[in-house]
Design a protein around this motif. Structure first.
Motif, PDB file in Angstrom:
ATOM      1  N   MET A  28      23.925  58.551  46.710  1.00 60.72           N
ATOM      2  CA  MET A  28      24.800  59.513  47.384  1.00 60.72           C
ATOM      3  C   MET A  28      23.986  60.711  47.840  1.00 60.72           C
ATOM      4  O   MET A  28      23.295  61.340  47.045  1.00 60.72           O
ATOM      5  N   PRO A  29      24.003  61.059  49.112  1.00 58.70           N
ATOM      6  CA  PRO A  29      23.216  62.210  49.577  1.00 58.70           C
ATOM      7  C   PRO A  29      23.804  63.532  49.080  1.00 58.70           C
ATOM      8  O   PRO A  29      24.997  63.627  48.779  1.00 58.70           O
ATOM      9  N   GLY A  30      22.948  64.524  48.982  1.00 53.98           N
ATOM     10  CA  GLY A  30      23.405  65.869  48.645  1.00 53.98           C
ATOM     11  C   GLY A  30      23.512  66.166  47.174  1.00 53.98           C
ATOM     12  O   GLY A  30      23.958  67.260  46.800  1.00 53.98           O
ATOM     13  N   ILE A  31      23.141  65.222  46.308  1.00 56.41           N
ATOM     14  CA  ILE A  31      23.200  65.493  44.867  1.00 56.41           C
ATOM     15  C   ILE A  31      21.865  65.106  44.217  1.00 56.41           C
ATOM     16  O   ILE A  31      21.799  64.229  43.352  1.00 56.41           O
ATOM     17  N   PRO A  32      20.789  65.778  44.604  1.00 56.95           N
ATOM     18  CA  PRO A  32      19.472  65.412  44.063  1.00 56.95           C
ATOM     19  C   PRO A  32      19.360  65.614  42.564  1.00 56.95           C
ATOM     20  O   PRO A  32      18.470  65.057  41.931  1.00 56.95           O
ATOM     21  N   GLY A  33      20.254  66.436  41.993  1.00 54.84           N
ATOM     22  CA  GLY A  33      20.219  66.672  40.561  1.00 54.84           C
ATOM     23  C   GLY A  33      21.312  65.944  39.804  1.00 54.84           C
ATOM     24  O   GLY A  33      21.674  66.362  38.693  1.00 54.84           O
ATOM     25  N   GLY A  34      21.830  64.852  40.351  1.00 55.06           N
ATOM     26  CA  GLY A  34      22.916  64.141  39.698  1.00 55.06           C
ATOM     27  C   GLY A  34      22.586  63.669  38.301  1.00 55.06           C
ATOM     28  O   GLY A  34      23.484  63.473  37.472  1.00 55.06           O
ATOM     29  N   PHE A  35      21.297  63.509  38.000  1.00 55.12           N
ATOM     30  CA  PHE A  35      20.886  63.055  36.678  1.00 55.12           C
ATOM     31  C   PHE A  35      21.242  64.050  35.581  1.00 55.12           C
ATOM     32  O   PHE A  35      21.216  63.701  34.392  1.00 55.12           O
ATOM     33  N   VAL A  36      21.590  65.298  35.935  1.00 50.18           N
ATOM     34  CA  VAL A  36      21.945  66.275  34.900  1.00 50.18           C
ATOM     35  C   VAL A  36      23.272  65.925  34.242  1.00 50.18           C
ATOM     36  O   VAL A  36      23.647  66.552  33.241  1.00 50.18           O
ATOM     37  N   GLY A  37      23.978  64.938  34.769  1.00 50.01           N
ATOM     38  CA  GLY A  37      25.174  64.470  34.080  1.00 50.01           C
ATOM     39  C   GLY A  37      24.879  64.069  32.647  1.00 50.01           C
ATOM     40  O   GLY A  37      25.726  64.220  31.755  1.00 50.01           O
ATOM     41  N   VAL A  38      23.675  63.549  32.409  1.00 49.44           N
ATOM     42  CA  VAL A  38      23.284  63.186  31.048  1.00 49.44           C
ATOM     43  C   VAL A  38      23.241  64.422  30.159  1.00 49.44           C
ATOM     44  O   VAL A  38      23.665  64.389  28.999  1.00 49.44           O
ATOM     45  N   ASP A  39      22.745  65.529  30.689  1.00 50.86           N
ATOM     46  CA  ASP A  39      22.683  66.767  29.907  1.00 50.86           C
ATOM     47  C   ASP A  39      24.091  67.258  29.562  1.00 50.86           C
ATOM     48  O   ASP A  39      24.327  67.773  28.470  1.00 50.86           O
ATOM     49  N   ILE A  40      25.015  67.100  30.518  1.00 53.49           N
ATOM     50  CA  ILE A  40      26.411  67.465  30.247  1.00 53.49           C
ATOM     51  C   ILE A  40      26.956  66.615  29.110  1.00 53.49           C
ATOM     52  O   ILE A  40      27.616  67.116  28.186  1.00 53.49           O
ATOM     53  N   PHE A  41      26.675  65.315  29.153  1.00 53.66           N
ATOM     54  CA  PHE A  41      27.106  64.429  28.073  1.00 53.66           C
ATOM     55  C   PHE A  41      26.525  64.855  26.728  1.00 53.66           C
ATOM     56  O   PHE A  41      27.209  64.805  25.697  1.00 53.66           O
ATOM     57  N   PHE A  42      25.249  65.249  26.721  1.00 55.44           N
ATOM     58  CA  PHE A  42      24.627  65.665  25.465  1.00 55.44           C
ATOM     59  C   PHE A  42      25.381  66.842  24.843  1.00 55.44           C
ATOM     60  O   PHE A  42      25.641  66.862  23.638  1.00 55.44           O
ATOM     61  N   VAL A  43      25.709  67.833  25.661  1.00 55.84           N
ATOM     62  CA  VAL A  43      26.407  69.002  25.135  1.00 55.84           C
ATOM     63  C   VAL A  43      27.793  68.615  24.630  1.00 55.84           C
ATOM     64  O   VAL A  43      28.229  69.050  23.554  1.00 55.84           O
TER      65      VAL A  43
END
Length: 665
Positions: A28-43
């Motif tokens: 999906m274009p426009g979300i180069p940092g989508g991998f931070v979803g993992v960090d959200i899950f961690f918290v």
């Protein structure tokens, strides 16, 4: 409020996390940092699990470990087993043997919650691309599982100091964060994958849960907190880049998640949106969606050799959602809602785990079961897995003339008489060199560094390497330069490299996108002109400096590059019916084309050989005829990719190295 009270806005937050990861992976274009979803899950995990454990400790003075781990099994194990089994079956049908073998190793690691360590150790120059590892996403599940193991026992061990426990946890979180910040620029792979450097994210959630319980928070402070948290999360998803992550960048999604969790009970538009049935439903299926989306993406794009466009990507994404809903409805939810059946749950988990471990071991030790494929397809399949050598004798000495540089002895034991210095082309020839060393009974020493020219006075910047790897090349060459003179047993030198890459500054054909720039070291007085001129001057100077110590200097003429060949790509195309076994267009290159590609690099080599300054070892006579150079020799594929030879080829050509290991006259 009870620690166990359901908070629908957390499922809405899970929806943001999982959608950012899934859409990022599907391009999906426009979300180069989508991998931070993992960090959200961690918290979120830290907040929920920490809240459960702390509530247990407050109310009973102990933690009911059996109940805690049974809940974790009900929540996590069934869907994981379903996903792993389905991936195993599809992998049997489409993965090449070396890929299926690696899948077997990752299956073992994921089943025992160590896949983060496995993928950290596996990362390297010739490691498969991340898009080719169906279980790569389990690294984050392993981090969470390690957290589930560490946190309860840590709380129990420190229970007698319960009033100061939050302070102790805060100190541990601060140390973990400091270690993450320190390590990220030095080893981003370790900081990304390993639990100690991610623990601060989970502990941040734990500390918020503890603070809420100890202070009786309603988790409804001010609407501005939810707005600020959402802004931070969206900024993370749209602005953060992979380079330099996690490091300080991970603070943004972690802080944003903490703000929303801390204010989740406040009545404001952000929280109301998170509690809408649509995001709540996605949050409910988020675990299954996370589990299924990555194997669907990896295996479908692998089978299709990439997607034809956004419509096809949308189809596979829809399939991932469908599988996730089915997994949640018929696997996750029924097991979680079953109150009894503890013995069946435990025994079933143990049996499923042992089965996956046994199958993973079978795939690993059975080399990915190559007999799945017809004999006529196995030539390139064999080449695709024929690039791993035994480097168990290598060490990195802490002291001595080569301190800090990996040194790899070959041949019989004893003080090395032959030095072999080079790049990944040296790695490719290792088995042939070792055979020649043992045949001549001459101890030798290999020094190799991928993408690093064996030249003095130049630094390199490479698109296929990180700045840290570029700097490590320069540092290693400096140590080699100062250390060789101290090794008196050496008398013969062999240099091996991808010379045309360094002279031209880029790859060719399938790897034409790779660029390498050589620059003179300050004060070297090397020319600043075209790169092939700099390469010529650096090579000439390096040989002149080494000549007094090495009366015999050999250089391997780089094997001709076959621009469009890659054993993995060809093997996949054959197996999946995209290429006919009779199609040889990718397997050869006109000799004139190969000579033109090598011309700038070979000009100084030929001149030095004619002058007697070096002895040139020429494999072209075995790889070319008068008109073409080719991958296939004696019915076998001799190339791994468009410029590296296989181990089979290296052994077949080992006799070319006999002069290198002859006793000095």
């Amino acid at each position: 409020m009870s620690a166990a009270a359901y908070r629908p806005e957390i499922d809405g937050l899970r929806a943001i996390a999982v959608l950012s990861v899934v859409l990022y992976h599907f391009g999906m274009p426009g979300i180069p940092g989508g991998f931070v979803g993992v960090d959200i899950f961690f918290v979120i995990s830290g907040f929920l699990i920490g809240g459960i454990l702390w509530s247990d400790l407050r109310e009973t003075g102990r933690i009911r470990l059996a109940r805690f781990y049974l809940r974790r099994l009900r929540r996590l194990a069934p869907a994981y087993f379903a996903m792993a089994a389905a991936t195993l079956v599809i992998g049997w049908l489409i993965l090449l043997p070396f890929e299926y073998r690696e899948f077997g190793k990752s299956l073992i690691a994921a089943t025992v919650y160590l896949s983060n360590i496995h993928f950290y150790r596996e990362a390297g120059y010739f490691d498969s691309a991340s898009e080719e590892k169906p279980l790569l996403h389990t690294w984050s599940l392993a981090v969470e599982e390690q957290f589930y193991i560490v946190l309860p026992f840590l709380l129990l061990a420190l229970a007698r100091w319960r009033p100061t426990l939050p302070l102790i946890l805060a100190v541990l979180a601060a140390l973990s964060l400091a270690a993450c910040l320190w390590l990220t620029p030095r080893s981003p792979t370790a900081a990304f994958y390993l639990f100690p450097f991610r623990a601060w994210e989970l502990l941040a959630g734990v500390l918020l849960a503890i603070a809420g319980q100890e202070r009786g928070w309603r988790f409804a402070l001010h609407p501005a907190l939810s707005w600020a948290g959402l802004a931070m999360i969206l900024a993370s998803i749209t602005l953060i880049r992979a380079e330099g992550f996690p490091g300080w960048q991970a603070l943004l999604p972690v802080a944003g998640t903490l703000l929303i969790l801390g204010n989740g009970r406040d009545t404001n538009p952000v929280n109301r949106a998170l509690m809408h049935p649509a995001p709540v439903f996605i949050g409910l299926i988020s675990y299954s969606l996370y589990l299924w989306h990555w194997p669907v993406f990896v295996l479908s794009s692998y089978w299709r050799d990439g997607y034809s466009g956004p419509i096809e990507a949308a189809f596979w994404l829809s399939l991932a959602f469908a599988l996730s809903i089915l997994s949640w409805r018929y696997v996750e939810r029924p097991v979680r809602q079953t109150q009894g059946g503890t013995r069946a749950l435990v025994s079933g988990t143990a049996l499923a785990s042992l089965t996956l471990l046994a199958v993973g071991l079978l795939l690993w030790r059975g080399d990915g079961l190559p007999t799945r494929f017809a004999p006529e397809l196995r030539t390139h399949i064999a080449a695709s897995g024929d690039f791993n050598q035994d480097w168990s004798r290598c060490t990195i000495p802490a002291t001595g003339p080569l301190a800090g540089v990996e040194t790899c002895p070959i041949g019989p034991d004893g003080p090395p008489q032959v030095l072999i210095w080079g790049d990944s082309h040296l790695r490719a020839m290792k088995e042939g060199l070792e055979a020649a060393a043992f045949a001549a009974n001459r101890p030798a020493l290999i020094l190799w560094h991928a993408g690093c020219p064996p030249l003095f006075d130049v630094a390199k910047t490479e698109t296929a390497a990180t700045p840290a790897q570029d700097a490590a090349c320069t540092r290693a060459n400096q140590i080699i330069r100062s250390g060789l003179a101290q090794i008196e047993s050496l008398h013969t030198l062999l240099l091996i490299g991808r010379w045309s890459y360094y002279a031209e500054g880029q790859g060719v054909g399938l790897d034409a996108h790779n660029r390498i720039t050589l620059t003179p070291e300050p004060g070297s007085l090397l020319p600043q002109g075209p790169q092939h001129t700099l390469f010529n001057a650096a090579l000439t100077r390096t040989l002149a400096e080494l000549a007094p110590q090495f009366p015999q200097i050999h250089i391997l003429r780089q094997p001709p590059e076959v621009p469009e060949y890659d054993s993995r790509a060809v093997a996949r195309a054959l197996v999946h019916g995209r290429m006919s076994p009779d199609d040889t267009t990718r397997l050869t290159v006109p000799r004139a084309t190969a000579l033109a590609r090598a011309a700038h690099a070979e000009a100084p080599l030929m001149a030095l050989a004619q002058s007697g300054a070096i002895i040139l070892i020429d494999p072209w006579q075995r790889l070319c005829d008068a008109r073409t150079c080719g991958v296939m020799q004696a019915g076998q594929a001799f190339y791994f990719d468009n410029n590296h030879l296989t181990n089979r080829a290296a052994i077949a050509l080992s006799d070319l190295f006999a002069p290198v290991f002859e006793a000095p006259q």
